[in-house]
Design a protein around this motif. Structure first.
Motif, PDB file in Angstrom:
ATOM      1  N   UNK A  99       7.564   7.597  -1.199  1.00 33.07           N
ATOM      2  CA  UNK A  99       9.099   8.285  -1.318  1.00 33.07           C
ATOM      3  C   UNK A  99       8.981   9.321  -0.350  1.00 33.07           C
ATOM      4  N   UNK A 100      10.235   9.948  -0.084  1.00 37.03           N
ATOM      5  CA  UNK A 100      10.175  11.292   0.598  1.00 37.03           C
ATOM      6  C   UNK A 100       9.993  12.394  -0.191  1.00 37.03           C
TER       7      UNK A 100
ATOM      8  N   UNK B   5      10.366  -1.977  10.986  1.00 40.60           N
ATOM      9  CA  UNK B   5      10.612  -2.732   9.897  1.00 40.60           C
ATOM     10  C   UNK B   5      10.959  -2.028   8.685  1.00 40.60           C
ATOM     11  N   UNK B   6      10.550  -0.719   8.639  1.00 41.63           N
ATOM     12  CA  UNK B   6      10.978   0.016   7.517  1.00 41.63           C
ATOM     13  C   UNK B   6      12.470   0.138   7.303  1.00 41.63           C
ATOM     14  N   UNK B   7      12.748  -0.059   5.857  1.00 37.68           N
ATOM     15  CA  UNK B   7      14.064   0.191   5.546  1.00 37.68           C
ATOM     16  C   UNK B   7      14.034   1.510   4.246  1.00 37.68           C
ATOM     17  N   UNK B   8      15.134   2.463   4.563  1.00 39.28           N
ATOM     18  CA  UNK B   8      15.237   3.536   3.582  1.00 39.28           C
ATOM     19  C   UNK B   8      16.402   4.392   4.044  1.00 39.28           C
ATOM     20  N   UNK B   9      16.557   5.586   3.615  1.00 41.25           N
ATOM     21  CA  UNK B   9      15.768   5.817   2.166  1.00 41.25           C
ATOM     22  C   UNK B   9      16.525   5.185   1.202  1.00 41.25           C
ATOM     23  N   UNK B  10      15.794   4.783   0.287  1.00 40.84           N
ATOM     24  CA  UNK B  10      16.271   3.764  -0.936  1.00 40.84           C
ATOM     25  C   UNK B  10      15.951   4.280  -2.263  1.00 40.84           C
ATOM     26  N   UNK B  11      17.067   4.023  -2.835  1.00 39.91           N
ATOM     27  CA  UNK B  11      16.899   4.718  -4.451  1.00 39.91           C
ATOM     28  C   UNK B  11      16.974   3.437  -5.184  1.00 39.91           C
ATOM     29  N   UNK B  12      15.707   3.462  -6.201  1.00 46.53           N
ATOM     30  CA  UNK B  12      15.800   2.192  -7.036  1.00 46.53           C
ATOM     31  C   UNK B  12      16.527   2.707  -8.152  1.00 46.53           C
ATOM     32  N   UNK B  13      17.856   2.487  -8.207  1.00 45.61           N
ATOM     33  CA  UNK B  13      18.731   2.924  -9.089  1.00 45.61           C
ATOM     34  C   UNK B  13      19.137   1.611 -10.147  1.00 45.61           C
ATOM     35  N   UNK B  14      19.983   1.978 -10.968  1.00 47.66           N
ATOM     36  CA  UNK B  14      20.421   0.760 -12.136  1.00 47.66           C
ATOM     37  C   UNK B  14      20.961  -0.265 -11.435  1.00 47.66           C
ATOM     38  N   UNK B  15      21.750  -0.232 -10.404  1.00 47.41           N
ATOM     39  CA  UNK B  15      22.462  -1.407  -9.924  1.00 47.41           C
ATOM     40  C   UNK B  15      21.523  -2.180  -9.003  1.00 47.41           C
ATOM     41  N   UNK B  16      20.456  -1.454  -8.314  1.00 46.87           N
ATOM     42  CA  UNK B  16      19.577  -2.005  -7.406  1.00 46.87           C
ATOM     43  C   UNK B  16      19.008  -0.913  -6.570  1.00 46.87           C
ATOM     44  N   UNK B  17      18.347  -1.696  -5.503  1.00 45.55           N
ATOM     45  CA  UNK B  17      17.985  -0.816  -4.369  1.00 45.55           C
ATOM     46  C   UNK B  17      19.041  -0.455  -3.383  1.00 45.55           C
TER      47      UNK B  17
ATOM     48  N   UNK C  63       7.329  -0.748   5.171  1.00 43.09           N
ATOM     49  CA  UNK C  63       8.318  -1.531   4.296  1.00 43.09           C
ATOM     50  C   UNK C  63       9.314  -0.841   3.887  1.00 43.09           C
ATOM     51  N   UNK C  64       9.216   0.175   2.907  1.00 45.42           N
ATOM     52  CA  UNK C  64      10.101   0.910   2.212  1.00 45.42           C
ATOM     53  C   UNK C  64       9.948   2.553   2.569  1.00 45.42           C
ATOM     54  N   UNK C  65      11.023   3.324   2.501  1.00 38.59           N
ATOM     55  CA  UNK C  65      10.883   4.783   2.285  1.00 38.59           C
ATOM     56  C   UNK C  65      11.819   4.872   1.336  1.00 38.59           C
ATOM     57  N   UNK C  66      11.315   5.527   0.089  1.00 32.47           N
ATOM     58  CA  UNK C  66      12.193   5.641  -1.146  1.00 32.47           C
ATOM     59  C   UNK C  66      12.371   7.034  -1.269  1.00 32.47           C
ATOM     60  N   UNK C  67      13.594   7.162  -2.190  1.00 36.38           N
ATOM     61  CA  UNK C  67      14.061   8.545  -2.665  1.00 36.38           C
ATOM     62  C   UNK C  67      13.363   8.853  -4.025  1.00 36.38           C
ATOM     63  N   UNK C  68      12.739   9.857  -4.311  1.00 33.27           N
ATOM     64  CA  UNK C  68      12.123  10.253  -5.523  1.00 33.27           C
ATOM     65  C   UNK C  68      13.055  10.219  -6.700  1.00 33.27           C
ATOM     66  N   UNK C  69      12.386   9.631  -7.783  1.00 29.26           N
ATOM     67  CA  UNK C  69      13.349   9.527  -8.930  1.00 29.26           C
ATOM     68  C   UNK C  69      13.536  10.707  -9.695  1.00 29.26           C
TER      69      UNK C  69
ATOM     70  N   UNK D 238       0.902  -1.275   0.058  1.00 33.28           N
ATOM     71  CA  UNK D 238      -0.009  -0.107   0.134  1.00 33.28           C
ATOM     72  C   UNK D 238       0.909   1.229   0.043  1.00 33.28           C
ATOM     73  N   UNK D 239       0.591   1.962  -0.884  1.00 33.31           N
ATOM     74  CA  UNK D 239       1.236   3.359  -1.102  1.00 33.31           C
ATOM     75  C   UNK D 239       0.497   4.480  -0.250  1.00 33.31           C
ATOM     76  N   UNK D 240       1.200   4.943   0.900  1.00 35.27           N
ATOM     77  CA  UNK D 240       0.831   6.198   1.569  1.00 35.27           C
ATOM     78  C   UNK D 240       1.722   7.164   1.734  1.00 35.27           C
ATOM     79  N   UNK D 241       1.455   8.377   1.428  1.00 40.58           N
ATOM     80  CA  UNK D 241       2.350   9.629   1.334  1.00 40.58           C
ATOM     81  C   UNK D 241       2.297  10.376   2.476  1.00 40.58           C
ATOM     82  N   UNK D 242       1.368  10.331   3.222  1.00 39.85           N
ATOM     83  CA  UNK D 242       0.974  11.223   4.436  1.00 39.85           C
ATOM     84  C   UNK D 242       0.118  10.539   5.525  1.00 39.85           C
ATOM     85  N   UNK D 243       0.275  10.913   6.609  1.00 45.22           N
ATOM     86  CA  UNK D 243      -0.516  10.364   7.734  1.00 45.22           C
ATOM     87  C   UNK D 243      -2.216  10.546   7.469  1.00 45.22           C
ATOM     88  N   UNK D 244      -2.384  11.811   6.917  1.00 46.85           N
ATOM     89  CA  UNK D 244      -3.856  12.287   6.645  1.00 46.85           C
ATOM     90  C   UNK D 244      -4.865  11.019   6.040  1.00 46.85           C
TER      91      UNK D 244
END
Ligand code: PLP
Ligand code: SF4
Length: 459
Positions: A304-305, A369-381, A331-337, A272-278
């Motif tokens: 993402x952040x 349990x959350x992992x980040x900040x993570x970039x989904x980049x060419x070599x991997x996360x 689960x994940x905190x991402x970096x915006x691409x 599930x994708x949630x960007x804000x507690x609201x």
């Protein structure tokens, strides 16, 4: 946060889904108090980038007392600054001077092509093969997980203004990933016994009717593939249209399908994708969450952040706590691409890590349990582990959570400190090393085309 009087339900208990976009957004009552100049600015930006919102977002999520700074307003309504000033002026002058559709469309396309719509040639690479057939609409980057883009799931209940999948939504030629044939998916997973997870993604697969969704999922279950152990569905429906699980015509059928997956012995994960507690605070979102969980599906969360939306540790801490309270797993905190309006939403890596760290410090272990900040980049996360000192030098430490080569995963590596860097490409290896440890092998994979190039990753 309490609901403000302007953020209340106005349509009774069974709201009917109504979308707003360029063609009808001027009908939105809450926009009546805007100046014509402001509405025109929305139209200009919405002509280049996708724009879709809906009655739930407008009536239950946005706090109109807080507009234009309201995070959910920024999340779905085009903001002038999302285009660079030169692009904005170019588009605005064409729209004022020349209402000719063709000219407007051509100008919009020209600007889109300058927004890195398609980072690094993923159309040519990253297409799995079955025999000599190319499987467009699938992606297989990490050994154990296949991404599947069902053709009826290539839109969403509303569009996030930051979304890196924006080219799909504005109908740019050749930018669509989609696949109709469930049989090909089954055949591919049968052949690739290393695949244990299938991730349905889009757009938003939950935009599909229960029947369409079942037409993809049922064949997978019936095939009884011993290697297929987990099905994930990436969705923002709990945030953008929780009535999908409550009052929509196919709500019961959708939940029954979820239960069917679980009963068949396959783990069902709703990503599930949630960007804000609201987004977690409405009655509808809470009830929908409860109903989904009662099917036996596990809900895991990611986002993402984003500057202007959630670049604040308090928002993340509130999100994670509330998610755990509702039975979800952060689960994940991402970096915006680096595509679309990244100049507007981008948060430097060092800042993203500070936000992660500060939020993490204030929550209990159940949220960690959350992992980040993570970039989904060419070599991997690539996870930013933080800033430290080594050998008298200030460095940024990173590691991969997923790697194109599984052997790259969890090896720490170091970049020169750079507080402005917003993506892996901006970083230089520390200690005078010319390259990061994975770069040569990545280049080789790239040339041999052994491994897919990817721009389409999980959000
Ligand atoms: C993130 C991602 C996955 C899933 O990775 P997990 O770490 O197992 O959640 C699969 N494919 C791609 C391309 C991804 O970006
Ligand atoms: S982030 Fe997800 S829900 Fe939002 S527009 Fe993109 S695909 Fe749709």
């Amino acid at each position: 946060m309490k609901q403000s009087p302007t953020r209340s339900r106005s349509e009774g208990d069974t709201p009917k889904y109504k979308t707003y976009g360029l063609h009808n957004f001027r009908e939105i009552p809450q926009l009546k108090s805007f100046t014509e100049e402001q509405r025109f600015a929305m139209e200009v930006v919405g002509t280049v980038l996708p724009f879709k919102t809906n009655n739930y977002v407008i009536n239950e999520l946005i706090n109109w007392d807080n507009v234009p700074d309201d995070p959910i307003f920024v999340l779905t309504f085009p903001q002038k600054e999302m285009l660079r000033p030169d692009h904005f002026d170019q588009m605005a002058s064409v729209m004022k001077r020349d209402r000719d559709r063709q000219v407007v469309a051509e100008t919009a396309n020209k600007i889109r092509l300058q927004l890195n719509p398609h980072p690094a040639g993923q159309m040519e690479h990253n297409v799995p093969m079955l025999g000599d057939q190319k499987l467009h609409g699938m992606q297989h980057k990490y050994k154990e997980t296949v991404l599947f883009f069902p053709s009826q799931g290539q839109t969403c209940h509303a569009y996030c203004t930051f979304c890196f999948r924006w080219p799909q939504f504005v109908g740019m030629e050749g930018m669509k990933f989609a696949m109709k044939e469930a049989e090909l998916l089954v055949a591919y997973v049968r052949e690739h016994t290393e695949v244990s997870d299938i991730l349905f993604t889009g757009g938003d697969p939950m935009i599909m009717t229960a029947k369409h969704l079942a037409s993809y999922i049922d064949p997978l279950i019936e095939a009884r593939l011993p290697n297929l152990q987990r099905i994930r569905i990436g969705t923002k429906a709990l945030a953008y249209w929780p009535y999908k699980f409550l009052t929509d015509k196919d709500a019961e059928e959708t939940l029954a399908l979820f239960k069917h997956v679980v009963d068949s012995g396959i783990h069902l994960a709703v990503m599930a994708h949630f960007n804000h507690n609201v987004e977690l605070e409405t009655e509808a979102a809470r009830m929908a969450t409860d109903r989904v969980r009662k099917t036996g599906a596990q809900i895991r969360t990611q986002s993402p952040v984003l500057a202007h939306i959630n670049d604040d540790p308090a928002v993340w801490a509130a999100m994670w706590k509330e998610q755990v309270n509702l039975g979800m797993v952060p689960y994940y905190m991402f970096v915006v691409r680096d595509t679309g309006a990244q100049h507007y939403f981008g948060v430097p890596l060092v800042r993203a890590w500070q936000i992660y760290r500060e939020a993490y410090q204030t929550v209990s272990g159940l949220s960690r349990t959350v992992r980040g900040p993570s970039m989904s980049a060419n070599p991997g996360k690539v996870q930013v582990l933080g800033v430290g000192n080594a050998n008298g030098q200030k460095v940024i430490t990173m590691r991969m959570l997923q790697g194109r080569n599984p052997d790259w995963v969890l090896r720490p590596f170091f970049a020169e400190y750079d507080e402005n860097a917003i993506w892996l490409d901006d970083l230089k290896p520390a200690f005078g090393e010319g390259k990061f440890f994975f770069e040569e092998e990545l280049q080789r994979m790239y040339h041999e085309d052994l491994s897919p190039e990817s721009a389409f990753n999980l959000e």
